[in-house]
Design a protein around this motif. Sequence first.
Motif, mmCIF file in Angstrom:
data_model
loop_
_atom_site.group_PDB
_atom_site.id
_atom_site.type_symbol
_atom_site.label_atom_id
_atom_site.label_comp_id
_atom_site.label_asym_id
_atom_site.label_seq_id
_atom_site.Cartn_x
_atom_site.Cartn_y
_atom_site.Cartn_z
ATOM 1 N N TYR A 1 0.676 -1.167 0.093
ATOM 2 C CA TYR A 1 -0.160 0.139 -0.004
ATOM 3 C C TYR A 1 0.666 1.228 0.016
ATOM 4 N N ARG B 1 3.483 0.613 -3.410
ATOM 5 C CA ARG B 1 2.872 0.394 -4.780
ATOM 6 C C ARG B 1 3.645 -0.409 -5.830
ATOM 7 N N TYR C 1 -10.920 -0.231 -8.024
ATOM 8 C CA TYR C 1 -11.069 0.859 -9.164
ATOM 9 C C TYR C 1 -10.735 2.299 -8.473
ATOM 10 N N LEU C 2 -11.172 2.186 -7.042
ATOM 11 C CA LEU C 2 -10.936 3.730 -6.289
ATOM 12 C C LEU C 2 -9.401 3.751 -6.249
ATOM 13 N N ASP C 3 -8.652 2.809 -5.767
ATOM 14 C CA ASP C 3 -7.285 2.852 -5.520
ATOM 15 C C ASP C 3 -6.737 1.474 -5.699
ATOM 16 N N TYR D 1 -4.219 -0.065 -4.793
ATOM 17 C CA TYR D 1 -3.492 -0.673 -3.771
ATOM 18 C C TYR D 1 -4.351 -0.536 -2.304
ATOM 19 N N LEU D 2 -5.517 0.119 -2.320
ATOM 20 C CA LEU D 2 -6.256 0.017 -1.331
ATOM 21 C C LEU D 2 -6.670 -1.040 -0.536
#
Length: 454
Positions: A350, A353, A415-417, A419-420
């Motif tokens: 996270y 990355r 799709y938001l991040d 690596y979230l």
Amino acid sequence: MISFDDILEKKIRTGSYQFKTLGIIGLVEFCDGIEYAYMSILVAIIQKEWELNQQQIASLGSSFLLGMVIGNCICAFITDIIGRKTTFTIFTGLSVFLIYFTSICTSYNQMITLRLMFGIVFGTSYPLGYVFISEVTEPRYRGRFGYSMGVLFVIGKIYLAFLCIFYLNDFTSGNWRGLIRVNGIPVAISFILSLFFLKETVRYYLNSREYKVAFDLIDSTIQENQREPEILTEEEKQGLMNWQEKQIQINQEQELNKFGILSQNYKYITIKIWILYILANLQNMSIYLLMPFLFANNNSNLSSMLFMFILELIFALLLYVFIDDPNIGGRKMVIGYSSLILVLANASLYIFREHILFFGLLLIKLACRALFSTLGLVCCESYPLQLRAQGTAIAFGIGKTASIPSPFFLFPLFYLDPYLPFALMSVLSIIMIITNCLIGEDKTMKPLESHKEE
């Protein structure tokens, strides 16, 4: 009195019988490795080829998981009724037909149905392998034999990676139908071998009070392993019968038939195992669902996946060396170290990355491999024979049930991040460490079944 573990150590010992059983059971584990790794690749290819939306690809992943849960329940409740061998042979045969029909599938609706059905077959055979192996091996080698299936699982993924390089263009295109057909060959071989060479476990016959059948099987196994006519004596037969009758009496007093794995003596270990399986499955799904997309976003080729699987195999072979050594490893130590690695690897992914993408994913895969192989052994060692298939299969099912909705929150997070999801998994891995500390006795190299006074 004399237990079957005593008979295993003193008379049957380890030989061709155990290796033959491992070979047949392990071949399905090899195929399961192929199927599990192929699941994520197939979803990525189908999404592009059939122009599927986010909801549809999530449903494809969830249908397979739902099938696995159903299969786990089937394994939990029919294995003790019709036997380990019969269950294994039936569902191995079914998988051959499902592989063929998947290779000629032409629509999304057909595919989602086939993924559901294949999940049922996979979910039945996967926990059964650990039950089978744990019941036929000596305490001192039980961990290594059980862990060998995990090694074969990884070899199956390496085999798939080579096939992907040959059949596919990249992570999102290629001849996936031809790849599926080739994958059906090892399953067919395992099905044929199980028909003619796989034997039911002695423990199953003992628990069913089919003593004559059990004694005959013990005698033939001794002769197969030792190549000499050292059969059971009448005294040993009577001692084994007395031990088993006492075990059955204890099970009745504990009301195992009524409460099963949630009976007074086993409910706490059951809940702890469930928590570990739920968290391990969520972590595993994050890798298999997201890895092809992460590699594609990072412009990695198929050889990256092959290299990762080879490193995973090397790690698996190293763990094989000390899985049965309580001074170096042991079940609790392996689970604890694996959970700690997951905390650090997920947090690092996270934070750093794409700079550590390959290394971070590799560490997570290695930790998951150690977790699943060890948890399978912990399940088999935590329950008596009457609950072993039920406890192991339901634990697998509980873990998969919790991961069924995972595509519906992992993909939105991705799709938001991208690596979230790993930030979430890092937090959940801390819970795994705490739960592992609360597990009681470690049965590494100890008898599979024993009375309290023993």
